[in-house]
Each structure stands twice: as structure tokens, then as C-alpha cells.
Design a protein around this motif. Structure first.
Motif, short mmCIF file in Angstrom:
data_model
loop_
_atom_site.label_atom_id
_atom_site.label_comp_id
_atom_site.label_asym_id
_atom_site.label_seq_id
_atom_site.Cartn_x
_atom_site.Cartn_y
_atom_site.Cartn_z
N PHE A 2 44.98 -4.65 30.66
CA PHE A 2 45.71 -4.64 29.51
C PHE A 2 46.87 -5.52 28.58
O PHE A 2 46.06 -6.36 27.91
N ALA A 3 47.43 -6.25 29.79
CA ALA A 3 48.20 -7.75 29.52
C ALA A 3 47.29 -8.88 29.17
O ALA A 3 47.85 -9.56 28.51
N VAL A 4 46.45 -8.99 30.27
CA VAL A 4 45.95 -10.02 30.34
C VAL A 4 44.61 -10.14 29.24
O VAL A 4 44.95 -10.81 28.39
N TYR A 5 44.40 -9.31 28.62
CA TYR A 5 43.03 -8.35 28.04
C TYR A 5 43.49 -9.27 26.12
O TYR A 5 43.47 -10.59 25.57
N CYS A 6 45.12 -9.22 26.08
CA CYS A 6 46.17 -9.27 24.94
C CYS A 6 45.64 -10.64 24.58
O CYS A 6 45.80 -10.99 23.83
N VAL A 7 46.64 -11.40 25.83
CA VAL A 7 46.83 -13.18 25.71
C VAL A 7 45.85 -12.78 25.24
O VAL A 7 45.33 -14.45 24.67
#
Length: 66
Positions: free
Chosen positions: A19-24
Motif C-alpha cells: 500500500f505504501a509503495v502504491y501511494c508513493v
């Protein structure tokens, strides 16, 4: 640490990192963001996983034209 606890935590950690990779990636692809500059949204997304990403998706993301 108990093996059953590790087995329960691994999927949660994988989902949070994904999820963090997607948001970044979404912040970096965006032409612009709302309320804050892109660098600030990146810091928020990385400093507070998953709450920072949720805040970005709700408050900072500009809808894309299709």
C-alpha cells in the motif's frame, strides 16, 4: 516469537508495504496534488503507514481525467 504470530503478521506487513509503495508511486505520477506539495505527501505516506496513504488518497489526490 511464536510461529503462529509470525504467520499472522507477515501478510499484514506485506499488505502495508504494498500500500505504501502504491501511494508513493501515485504521488510521483501525479501532475499535482491538493493541499500540500508532492514532497510533503511523500513524507506523510512514508512516515505514517497506512494512515498517511489513506490521508493522501482521501485528501491529497487529484482525480485524473479519463
Amino acid at each position: 516469537m511464536d510461529n503462529s504470530l509470525m504467520a499472522a503478521l507477515v501478510p499484514v506487513v506485506v499488505i502495508c508495504v504494498g500500500f505504501a509503495v502504491y501511494c508513493v508511486a501515485d504521488v510521483l505520477r501525479a501532475d499535482r496534488t491538493k493541499h500540500l506539495p508532492k514532497w510533503a505527501w511523500l513524507l506523510i505516506c512514508l512516515a505514517s503507514i497506512p494512515m498517511g496513504g489513506i490521508l493522501y488518497l482521501v485528501l491529497g489526490r487529484v482525480p485524473r481525467d479519463r
